[in-house]
Design a protein around this motif. Structure first.
Motif, PDB file in Angstrom:
ATOM      1  N   ALA A  74       0.846  -1.197   0.000  1.00 48.24           N
ATOM      2  CA  ALA A  74       0.000   0.000   0.000  1.00 48.24           C
ATOM      3  C   ALA A  74       0.876   1.239   0.000  1.00 48.24           C
ATOM      4  O   ALA A  74       1.840   1.331   0.759  1.00 48.24           O
ATOM      5  CB  ALA A  74      -0.915   0.003   1.216  1.00 48.24           C
ATOM      6  N   SER A  75       0.550   2.209  -0.850  1.00 49.89           N
ATOM      7  CA  SER A  75       1.259   3.478  -0.904  1.00 49.89           C
ATOM      8  C   SER A  75       0.249   4.615  -0.921  1.00 49.89           C
ATOM      9  O   SER A  75      -0.828   4.497  -1.511  1.00 49.89           O
ATOM     10  CB  SER A  75       2.138   3.573  -2.160  1.00 49.89           C
ATOM     11  N   VAL A  76       0.625   5.717  -0.275  1.00 52.64           N
ATOM     12  CA  VAL A  76      -0.177   6.932  -0.314  1.00 52.64           C
ATOM     13  C   VAL A  76       0.660   7.992  -1.004  1.00 52.64           C
ATOM     14  O   VAL A  76       1.749   8.341  -0.545  1.00 52.64           O
ATOM     15  CB  VAL A  76      -0.581   7.398   1.096  1.00 52.64           C
ATOM     16  N   LEU A  77       0.174   8.517  -2.126  1.00 56.10           N
ATOM     17  CA  LEU A  77       0.901   9.505  -2.907  1.00 56.10           C
ATOM     18  C   LEU A  77       0.313  10.885  -2.643  1.00 56.10           C
ATOM     19  O   LEU A  77      -0.906  11.067  -2.657  1.00 56.10           O
ATOM     20  CB  LEU A  77       0.822   9.176  -4.396  1.00 56.10           C
ATOM     21  N   GLY A  78       1.183  11.854  -2.390  1.00 56.20           N
ATOM     22  CA  GLY A  78       0.716  13.198  -2.107  1.00 56.20           C
ATOM     23  C   GLY A  78       1.870  14.068  -1.660  1.00 56.20           C
ATOM     24  O   GLY A  78       3.037  13.672  -1.695  1.00 56.20           O
ATOM     25  N   THR A  79       1.548  15.277  -1.202  1.00 53.04           N
ATOM     26  CA  THR A  79       2.537  16.263  -0.783  1.00 53.04           C
ATOM     27  C   THR A  79       2.349  16.613   0.670  1.00 53.04           C
ATOM     28  O   THR A  79       1.217  16.820   1.136  1.00 53.04           O
ATOM     29  CB  THR A  79       2.420  17.536  -1.636  1.00 53.04           C
ATOM     30  N   SER A  80       3.471  16.683   1.402  1.00 52.14           N
ATOM     31  CA  SER A  80       3.444  17.050   2.815  1.00 52.14           C
ATOM     32  C   SER A  80       4.520  18.091   3.075  1.00 52.14           C
ATOM     33  O   SER A  80       5.654  17.947   2.615  1.00 52.14           O
ATOM     34  CB  SER A  80       3.674  15.823   3.701  1.00 52.14           C
ATOM     35  N   THR A  81       4.167  19.152   3.808  1.00 52.89           N
ATOM     36  CA  THR A  81       5.106  20.227   4.114  1.00 52.89           C
ATOM     37  C   THR A  81       5.278  20.356   5.618  1.00 52.89           C
ATOM     38  O   THR A  81       4.297  20.372   6.364  1.00 52.89           O
ATOM     39  CB  THR A  81       4.613  21.570   3.545  1.00 52.89           C
ATOM     40  N   GLY A  82       6.532  20.427   6.052  1.00 54.52           N
ATOM     41  CA  GLY A  82       6.834  20.581   7.470  1.00 54.52           C
ATOM     42  C   GLY A  82       7.633  21.842   7.722  1.00 54.52           C
ATOM     43  O   GLY A  82       8.304  22.362   6.831  1.00 54.52           O
ATOM     44  N   SER A  83       7.571  22.353   8.960  1.00 54.07           N
ATOM     45  CA  SER A  83       8.315  23.542   9.364  1.00 54.07           C
ATOM     46  C   SER A  83       9.312  23.167  10.452  1.00 54.07           C
ATOM     47  O   SER A  83       8.969  22.435  11.388  1.00 54.07           O
ATOM     48  CB  SER A  83       7.364  24.627   9.889  1.00 54.07           C
ATOM     49  N   TYR A  84      10.529  23.665  10.340  1.00 54.73           N
ATOM     50  CA  TYR A  84      11.575  23.328  11.305  1.00 54.73           C
ATOM     51  C   TYR A  84      11.324  24.004  12.650  1.00 54.73           C
ATOM     52  O   TYR A  84      10.841  25.134  12.726  1.00 54.73           O
ATOM     53  CB  TYR A  84      12.948  23.760  10.794  1.00 54.73           C
ATOM     54  N   GLY A  85      11.675  23.271  13.687  1.00 54.11           N
ATOM     55  CA  GLY A  85      11.615  23.804  15.030  1.00 54.11           C
ATOM     56  C   GLY A  85      12.654  23.116  15.885  1.00 54.11           C
ATOM     57  O   GLY A  85      13.233  22.096  15.493  1.00 54.11           O
ATOM     58  N   PRO A  86      12.937  23.662  17.073  1.00 61.29           N
ATOM     59  CA  PRO A  86      13.937  23.041  17.960  1.00 61.29           C
ATOM     60  C   PRO A  86      13.426  21.735  18.536  1.00 61.29           C
ATOM     61  O   PRO A  86      12.215  21.504  18.611  1.00 61.29           O
ATOM     62  CB  PRO A  86      14.128  24.089  19.055  1.00 61.29           C
ATOM     63  N   VAL A 104      10.271  22.358   4.671  1.00 63.41           N
ATOM     64  CA  VAL A 104      10.735  21.246   3.857  1.00 63.41           C
ATOM     65  C   VAL A 104       9.500  20.563   3.283  1.00 63.41           C
ATOM     66  O   VAL A 104       8.494  20.390   3.980  1.00 63.41           O
ATOM     67  CB  VAL A 104      11.593  20.260   4.678  1.00 63.41           C
ATOM     68  N   THR A 105       9.557  20.212   2.004  1.00 61.29           N
ATOM     69  CA  THR A 105       8.407  19.633   1.311  1.00 61.29           C
ATOM     70  C   THR A 105       8.749  18.259   0.771  1.00 61.29           C
ATOM     71  O   THR A 105       9.774  18.080   0.104  1.00 61.29           O
ATOM     72  CB  THR A 105       7.957  20.549   0.158  1.00 61.29           C
ATOM     73  N   LEU A 106       7.888  17.303   1.063  1.00 60.84           N
ATOM     74  CA  LEU A 106       8.031  15.916   0.598  1.00 60.84           C
ATOM     75  C   LEU A 106       6.942  15.639  -0.426  1.00 60.84           C
ATOM     76  O   LEU A 106       5.755  15.853  -0.144  1.00 60.84           O
ATOM     77  CB  LEU A 106       7.935  14.962   1.777  1.00 60.84           C
ATOM     78  N   VAL A 107       7.347  15.183  -1.604  1.00 63.19           N
ATOM     79  CA  VAL A 107       6.397  14.856  -2.667  1.00 63.19           C
ATOM     80  C   VAL A 107       6.555  13.386  -3.026  1.00 63.19           C
ATOM     81  O   VAL A 107       7.641  12.953  -3.431  1.00 63.19           O
ATOM     82  CB  VAL A 107       6.626  15.723  -3.915  1.00 63.19           C
ATOM     83  N   LYS A 108       5.478  12.633  -2.892  1.00 62.35           N
ATOM     84  CA  LYS A 108       5.456  11.225  -3.291  1.00 62.35           C
ATOM     85  C   LYS A 108       4.516  11.076  -4.482  1.00 62.35           C
ATOM     86  O   LYS A 108       3.342  11.434  -4.398  1.00 62.35           O
ATOM     87  CB  LYS A 108       4.981  10.346  -2.129  1.00 62.35           C
ATOM     88  N   ASP A 109       5.044  10.543  -5.578  1.00 57.13           N
ATOM     89  CA  ASP A 109       4.215  10.338  -6.762  1.00 57.13           C
ATOM     90  C   ASP A 109       4.581   9.020  -7.422  1.00 57.13           C
ATOM     91  O   ASP A 109       5.346   8.218  -6.861  1.00 57.13           O
ATOM     92  CB  ASP A 109       4.329  11.504  -7.742  1.00 57.13           C
ATOM     93  N   GLU A 110       4.066   8.797  -8.638  1.00 59.32           N
ATOM     94  CA  GLU A 110       4.288   7.520  -9.312  1.00 59.32           C
ATOM     95  C   GLU A 110       5.738   7.317  -9.713  1.00 59.32           C
ATOM     96  O   GLU A 110       6.138   6.198 -10.066  1.00 59.32           O
ATOM     97  CB  GLU A 110       3.386   7.402 -10.535  1.00 59.32           C
ATOM     98  N   TYR A 111       6.548   8.366  -9.647  1.00 54.59           N
ATOM     99  CA  TYR A 111       7.956   8.252 -10.029  1.00 54.59           C
ATOM    100  C   TYR A 111       8.887   8.039  -8.832  1.00 54.59           C
ATOM    101  O   TYR A 111      10.060   7.735  -9.017  1.00 54.59           O
ATOM    102  CB  TYR A 111       8.392   9.513 -10.784  1.00 54.59           C
ATOM    103  N   GLY A 112       8.381   8.232  -7.622  1.00 56.35           N
ATOM    104  CA  GLY A 112       9.213   8.058  -6.440  1.00 56.35           C
ATOM    105  C   GLY A 112       8.994   9.177  -5.445  1.00 56.35           C
ATOM    106  O   GLY A 112       7.862   9.650  -5.261  1.00 56.35           O
ATOM    107  N   THR A 113      10.073   9.630  -4.815  1.00 56.17           N
ATOM    108  CA  THR A 113      10.000  10.631  -3.751  1.00 56.17           C
ATOM    109  C   THR A 113      10.998  11.748  -4.011  1.00 56.17           C
ATOM    110  O   THR A 113      12.152  11.489  -4.354  1.00 56.17           O
ATOM    111  CB  THR A 113      10.321   9.990  -2.386  1.00 56.17           C
TER     112      THR A 113
END
Length: 281
Positions: A74-86, A104-113
């Protein structure tokens, strides 16, 4: 009194790093940096380039336990954005005084990450290692590894680099800002993930972290047979009716979602994945 406490935490953290490295069954060979010769295996009692690049697995222990492959992936494809903190006191470098900010932005699609970052507040002129990690910023493991038995380096891991070298580091400007990216042709398992930036000096403990806590918007669920003999797959979204999987499924509703999936007719003890959609931004 506070200075003594911070010193004690730093000594304890360094002890955990050395203990984690000395427990390794085999010596680890780290990737060569640009302009350097390929390193040879180093005894665990000595400092390796892998340790300098973020004290691999020292902050969270060896979290890469073997995971038995199920009959359906099972895979979930989409975009997730995080903000840095201590990080919370005692979970990272006790001597860090940098105020690291950015996204920082993570993109998961049919081609990879693909992962990209824009960050400020780093030590000017000093390379900072940054890696995709197992777990959240408050309950983290070691570097995320696609193959638990594989080497602790790209392309089995994802590191952020300011150059074309996938095993490079973030290289801050004179003002302490840096951009970087990294990627792989695989998609991470659906588990809590975070991006950690490490101190520029040994033992390379974390100084900032960003959680990939939710997807920014709609995601695509992909299910695939992962074992011989699986001719059809079924799934249930959020405890609903089981339906036959006929192709990628778009999930749009904001909030937490759970998907159970299994070969057709084998719903007992079906594995589940859970994820959160933050909604459109």
């Amino acid at each position: 009194m506070r200075s003594h406490h911070r010193t004690a935490v730093a000594v304890l953290s360094l002890g955990l790093v050395l203990a984690a490295c000395s427990d390794a069954a085999e010596p680890v060979t780290a990737p060569a940096q640009a302009g350097e010769a390929t390193p040879t295996p180093t005894p665990a009692t000595q400092t390796t380039d892998a340790e300098d690049h973020g004290a691999h697995d020292a902050h969270g222990g060896d979290s890469h336990e073997a995971v038995a492959a199920g009959p359906v992936s099972a895979s979930v494809l989409g975009t997730s954005t995080g903000s840095y903190g201590p990080l919370a006191e005692g979970m990272g470098s006790a001597t860090n005084t940098l105020v690291v900010e950015g996204t920082v932005t993570l993109v998961k699609d049919e081609y990879g990450t693909q992962i990209s970052t824009n960050v400020t507040g780093l030590m000017s002129g000093q390379p900072h290692a940054a890696h995709l990690h197992d777990g959240s910023c408050t309950d983290f493991g070691g570097h995320y590894m696609h193959d638990h038995a594989g080497p602790p380096e790209p392309p089995n891991e994802i590191w952020l680099s300011s150059s074309s070298d996938p095993a490079g580091s973030l290289e801050p400007s004179r003002t302490g800002s840096a951009i970087g990216s990294g990627g792989a042709d695989w998609v991470p398992r659906e588990t809590p993930l975070s991006m950690m930036i490490h101190d520029s000096e040994f033992p390379g403990l974390p100084i900032a972290c960003a959680d990939f806590a939710a997807y920014d918007g709609p995601v695509t669920l992909v299910l695939e047979p992962a074992a011989d003999g699986v001719e059809a797959v079924e799934y249930s979204l959020d405890g609903g009716e089981w339906v036959t999987y006929e192709g990628p499924v778009e999930i749009t509703g904001a909030g937490s979602h759970t998907v159970a999936y299994a070969p057709a007719g084998e719903r007992d003890d079906a594995p589940q994945i859970t994820f959160t959609l933050a909604g459109a931004r």
